[in-house]
Design an enzyme around this catalytic site. Structure first.
Site, short mmCIF file in Angstrom:
data_model
loop_
_atom_site.label_atom_id
_atom_site.label_comp_id
_atom_site.label_asym_id
_atom_site.label_seq_id
_atom_site.Cartn_x
_atom_site.Cartn_y
_atom_site.Cartn_z
N CYS A 1 41.32 40.52 42.27
CA CYS A 1 42.41 40.22 43.20
C CYS A 1 43.15 39.01 42.64
O CYS A 1 42.99 38.65 41.48
CB CYS A 1 41.88 39.99 44.61
SG CYS A 1 40.63 38.69 44.74
N THR A 2 43.96 38.36 43.45
CA THR A 2 44.82 37.28 42.95
C THR A 2 44.02 36.09 42.44
O THR A 2 44.17 35.65 41.31
CB THR A 2 45.80 36.82 44.04
OG1 THR A 2 46.48 37.95 44.56
CG2 THR A 2 46.80 35.82 43.48
#
Length: 357
Positions: free
Chosen positions: A199-200
């Site tokens: 994810c980020t």
């Protein structure tokens, strides 16, 4: 004693402009058991406000999630403060690839039920029993393994502008939607596949990794520090960067360019584009992808109707909004029916299902 921001975004922007000093955009998270969240929240606000920290920080009984901006000259003091808190000592700080002095214009420290909304009500689920963290080098090795399923734990509007090669990008609006979807589609592969997630910055896939271990998956991995840390590692260590496009971020910048590839399209005309816009109509604020040509033609609006409304005097716009509540488009993130070129990302797990050993 001031415990809340008392300057408007405009006032803060003017102060930043006048100061003329560089600021660092930083994010971090930590799952930990916090007893009195309100006291912890107030302590953080007082300490960070004195250092001119700005940003959006969530505190919950399960930990802390922070995206913020720190004056470069105050970074050492900021880090020293974090190190005085036992569970934040030496916490990994994800420093942005691209900095913007105006990324955040207020300091908001909020108490929430959870630092990542997951829709789960399971008392037996331990978020600290996480999967195996891997660095960029190991991640690159894993995702070339035919027995690996690489899953993007972000939402559709994030992965649309950038993702890892060959990643599964579920067409979901929220993190909570992806949890059940992924478990259902991979239920036959809990033992024979390596589940690798990213994810980020790591916070979502860390919770997801613990959840899938709880659900019986045997080989669960997550990219340490997410996309942000991965890019920094590949640059420092001379590794191949397998991410294509832009990384969506949740501040005024909206994205960081990782590669020169433009993999998305303008939602209005279909031309290659990967710049997100919030519709200028205050009653809409739909987030969508808009090329420079459409931005000029449509005056930063998502439709002709919104453009007409946005041209009205502010007082008339306010009258139109009275009693209407927010438009549902605010939460659609590019799904509005009047955007003909919204990319469909429903490339879920069909190819994985056909490769069962």
């Amino acid at each position: 004693m001031q415990l809340y921001n008392n300057l408007s975004a405009k006032e803060r922007a003017e102060l930043i402009e006048e100061a003329g000093k560089d600021r660092l955009t930083i994010s971090f998270y930590k799952y930990a058991k916090i007893g009195n969240t309100e006291i912890f929240r107030n302590h953080m606000f007082l300490a960070w406000d004195s250092l001119e920290v700005l940003g959006r920080i969530y505190v919950a009984h399960e930990g802390i999630n922070a995206q913020l901006s720190v004056p470069a000259e105050n970074f050492d003091k900021f880090k020293a403060h974090l190190d005085t808190i036992s569970f934040l000592e030496n916490v990994r700080l994800n420093i942005a690839i691209e900095h913007d002095n105006f990324a955040f214009l207020k300091l908001k420290v909020k108490v929430r039920n959870k630092i990542v909304a997951d829709g789960l009500n399971d008392d037996t689920f331990d978020v600290t029993n996480k999967g195996i963290h891997v660095n960029a080098e190991k991640f690159n090795e894993l995702i070339e393994d035919p027995d690996t399923v690489l899953v993007d734990m972000r939402n559709h509007y994030e992965s649309e502008i950038g993702h890892f090669k060959n990643a599964v990008t579920p067409d979901v609006d929220t993190f909570r939607e992806s949890l059940d979807l992924i478990e259902e589609d991979l239920k036959e592969h809990k033992e024979d596949k390596k589940l690798v997630m990213y994810c980020t910055g790591g916070i979502r896939c860390e919770k997801a990794s613990a959840y899938y271990k709880h659900k019986g998956f045997k080989n669960v991995f997550q990219l340490e520090g997410g996309i942000i840390n991965y890019v920094r590692q590949t640059e420092e260590e001379g590794l191949e960067n397998k991410f294509i496009g832009k990384n969506f971020v949740f501040d005024q910048r909206r994205s960081e360019r990782i590669s020169d590839d433009v993999i998305a399209n303008c939602h209005q005309c279909g031309e290659p584009a990967d710049l997100h816009t919030n519709c200028a109509n205050e009653a809409c604020h739909l987030l969508f992808i808009q090329c420079e040509s459409c931005k000029e033609k449509m005056e930063n609006c998502c439709s002709s109707n919104c453009m007409e409304i946005n041209r009205l005097p502010p007082e008339e716009q306010k009258e139109l909004r009275k009693g209407q509540g927010n438009s549902n488009d605010i939460f659609k993130k590019g799904r509005a029916d009047h955007l003909p070129y919204k990319k469909d990302l429903r490339n879920i797990f069909e190819s994985i299902k056909t490769k069962k050993n």
